[in-house]
Design an enzyme around this catalytic site. Structure first.
Site, PDB file in Angstrom:
ATOM      1  N   HIS A 157       0.820  -1.214   0.000  1.00  0.00           N
ATOM      2  CA  HIS A 157       0.000   0.000   0.000  1.00  0.00           C
ATOM      3  C   HIS A 157       0.854   1.265   0.000  1.00  0.00           C
ATOM      4  CE1 HIS A 157      -3.343   2.542   1.896  1.00  0.00           C
ATOM      5  NE2 HIS A 157      -3.836   2.097   0.757  1.00  0.00           N
TER       6      HIS A 157
ATOM      7  N   LYS B  56       3.357   4.417  -1.104  1.00  0.00           N
ATOM      8  CA  LYS B  56       3.505   5.370  -2.210  1.00  0.00           C
ATOM      9  C   LYS B  56       4.798   6.121  -1.970  1.00  0.00           C
ATOM     10  CE  LYS B  56      -1.148   4.822  -1.642  1.00  0.00           C
ATOM     11  NZ  LYS B  56      -1.812   4.319  -0.436  1.00  0.00           N
TER      12      LYS B  56
ATOM     13  N   ASP C 122      17.398  10.613  -7.140  1.00  0.00           N
ATOM     14  CA  ASP C 122      18.830  10.857  -6.917  1.00  0.00           C
ATOM     15  C   ASP C 122      19.225  10.752  -5.444  1.00  0.00           C
ATOM     16  OD1 ASP C 122      19.257  11.148  -9.587  1.00  0.00           O
ATOM     17  OD2 ASP C 122      19.393  13.346  -9.569  1.00  0.00           O
TER      18      ASP C 122
ATOM     19  N   HIS D 215      -9.129  11.122   1.618  1.00  0.00           N
ATOM     20  CA  HIS D 215      -8.229   9.983   1.521  1.00  0.00           C
ATOM     21  C   HIS D 215      -6.917  10.230   2.266  1.00  0.00           C
ATOM     22  CE1 HIS D 215      -5.647   6.982  -0.748  1.00  0.00           C
ATOM     23  NE2 HIS D 215      -6.716   6.257  -0.479  1.00  0.00           N
TER      24      HIS D 215
ATOM     25  N   LYS E   7      -4.087  10.546   5.095  1.00  0.00           N
ATOM     26  CA  LYS E   7      -3.742   9.755   6.283  1.00  0.00           C
ATOM     27  C   LYS E   7      -2.719  10.562   7.077  1.00  0.00           C
ATOM     28  CE  LYS E   7      -4.047   6.644   2.544  1.00  0.00           C
ATOM     29  NZ  LYS E   7      -5.304   6.074   2.691  1.00  0.00           N
TER      30      LYS E   7
ATOM     31  N   ASP F 103       0.075  17.959  19.311  1.00  0.00           N
ATOM     32  CA  ASP F 103       0.598  19.045  20.159  1.00  0.00           C
ATOM     33  C   ASP F 103       1.352  20.130  19.387  1.00  0.00           C
ATOM     34  OD1 ASP F 103      -0.479  18.095  22.453  1.00  0.00           O
ATOM     35  OD2 ASP F 103       1.401  17.503  23.398  1.00  0.00           O
TER      36      ASP F 103
END
Length: 492
Positions: free
Chosen positions: A227, A229, A234, A410, A412, A417
């Site tokens: 899952h 991404k 470089d 979508h 996440k 704090d």
């Protein structure tokens, strides 16, 4: 003929015996695996109440012995290969954590988890940039890839062959033709069209691999999804977050999207990118790709690079089906437990572990302002109702819950704090914590935290505040469906 009739009569009278033995064997296997009790009960219920279908589902998607055992072996081998490097950097990591502790106090325990579990070097001196939605991420990433001189490494759950997908793919092919080493991993379950396309292509210079190939004989692989991404350019520019390679992440009027898609990514420049490179290397070594050596400059750059690019401390927390612990959940639990003022969470799917649910309730009960934004309408009927079944205990204890109505949320993310920000691929659900290959960046940077909190407030303006009274006003049948879907929560 008489013997054939006798056989049929015997079969009709005793057909239940092999079924009972089969059921007993399967249920015994599930119990022996010592899974989470809720998951064990869920699978047993599915097998009992959906006799044949339940057995097939378990056979293709529920077994874990062979695959997880293999992943554990790979993890162990890769840890051994990096042991010497980790030991050489131990003193530097302690120094970095001490500096982080000066800035954020006990929240620095999250970075100590990364060090002690050998998940990531908590690197200082990074420059970070918050990217909202696909419009910002794709423009920035394409610009950076245009400047690549040595290597582009990409690892994505979804890589569509649509407008943005073809734009990225064409750029990768062009850079590969120029001599840049291009390595690309996509998840077989999430990117089937891309896998088919690359398998048919004979002229590509991209080093391509499908992660955990899925076919009829390996359908169980679809339960273990990569899952992540990730993009590393470089070895000094990295991208991470929830945005896949797909047009639906772009809210461009020229692109016909069904709904507004709200997501978050992070661009990182600095020492931490070498650790993102290590995570890609770990994934690459679990494919059939030709190995490449980290020793050729990747970890050496961490020790020798004194260029100060920014003020952010960055570490990465990764986990997979064979991790010795649910590290993404543990890092978040540490942060929530140390929170003194505020916890802000965004997730498209909220099916929490008991530990996470209790941590949020304890924090809110102790006076911490805990806020959670989830989509008002999910892309999964079962997940939507299961998620709603977990909201009542939060509402009863003072957690503020908001339902995002502008489109599909979508992102996440977590902000703790005003000091610590989590941005990655990790949903607040059991699948992300225990089953999927996931990764998140943990960032200590005042400017980024302020930007992330500002975005959180903007998202709240596009959301409805769900109070306990409003939750109780929902029709009884909907709450009943919530409860039924909750039974399947460990399997979703």
């Amino acid at each position: 003929m008489e013997s054939l009739k006798t056989f049929f009569h015997f079969a009709l009278d005793w057909y239940w015996l092999p079924l009972v033995l089969l059921y007993a064997g399967v249920i015994s296997t599930i119990l022996i695996e010592n899974r989470n009790p809720s998951k064990t009960v869920a699978w047993i219920l599915v097998i009992i109440f959906f006799p044949i279908i339940g057995l097939l589902l378990y056979y293709f998607f529920g077994q874990k012995f062979g695959r997880v055992k293999k992943i554990k072996k790979i993890n162990k081998e890769q840890t051994k290969r990096l042991t010497q490097q980790w030991e050489q950097m131990d003193g530097m990591m302690e120094s970095f954590i001490a500096d982080i502790n000066t800035e954020i106090g006990d929240l620095s325990k999250v970075f100590r988890l990364l060090k002690n579990q050998r998940l990531s070097l908590p690197a200082l001196q990074n420059n970070v940039k918050l990217l909202i939605n696909g419009e910002q991420k794709f423009a920035q990433m394409l610009s950076d890839m245009e400047q690549a001189q040595f290597a582009i490494h990409m690892e994505y759950y979804i890589f569509e062959l649509d407008t943005i997908g073809l734009q990225v793919l064409n750029l990768l092919e062009r850079k590969a033709a120029e001599g840049v080493v291009v390595r690309l991993i996509v998840d077989s379950f999430g990117s089937p069209d891309m896998v088919k396309y690359m398998q048919k292509t004979t002229h590509s210079r991209i080093q391509f691999n499908a992660f955990l190939p899925v076919n009829f004989t390996s359908l169980a692989n679809s339960n273990y999804r990569n899952h992540r991404k990730i993009c590393v350019i470089d070895n000094h520019i990295g991208f991470i977050g929830g945005i896949n390679i797909s047009d639906k992440y772009c809210n461009d009027p020229k692109v016909k999207n069904r709904i507004y898609w709200r997501d978050t990514a992070l661009r990182i420049e600095g020492l931490a990118v070498s650790m993102l490179q290590v995570n890609f290397w770990n994934s690459w070594n679990q494919t059939d790709g030709e190995p490449f050596l980290l020793e050729e400059g990747y970890l050496r750059q961490i020790k020798n690079n004194s260029c100060i690019r920014g003020n952010a401390a960055v570490g990465f927390v990764s986990s997979d089906p064979a991790s010795i612990g649910p590290f993404n959940m543990e890092a978040l639990l540490i942060a929530i437990g140390e929170a003194k003022h505020s916890v802000q969470l965004c997730t498209p799917y909220y099916i929490p572990s008991e530990e996470l649910e209790r941590a949020l309730i304890i924090a809110a009960s102790a006076g911490v302002k805990v806020e959670l934004i989830i989509p008002a309408q999910s892309d999964s009927y079962f997940v939507q109702h299961a998620s709603f079944s977990f909201l009542k205990p939060l509402l009863e204890r003072g957690v503020h819950v908001y339902l995002y109505t502008k489109g599909f949320l979508h992102a996440k993310t977590a902000c703790i704090d005003h000091k610590l920000t989590f941005i990655g691929t990790v949903n607040l659900d059991i699948r992300s914590f225990y089953i999927n290959y996931e990764i998140a960046a943990i960032v200590s940077d005042a400017a980024l935290c302020a930007q992330a909190e500002q975005q959180f407030e903007l998202d709240k303006m596009s959301a409805d505040w769900l109070t306990l009274e409003l939750w109780k006003q929902r029709p009884r049948w909907k709450r009943g469906v919530d409860s039924l879907c909750r039974l399947l929560a460990p399997l979703l």
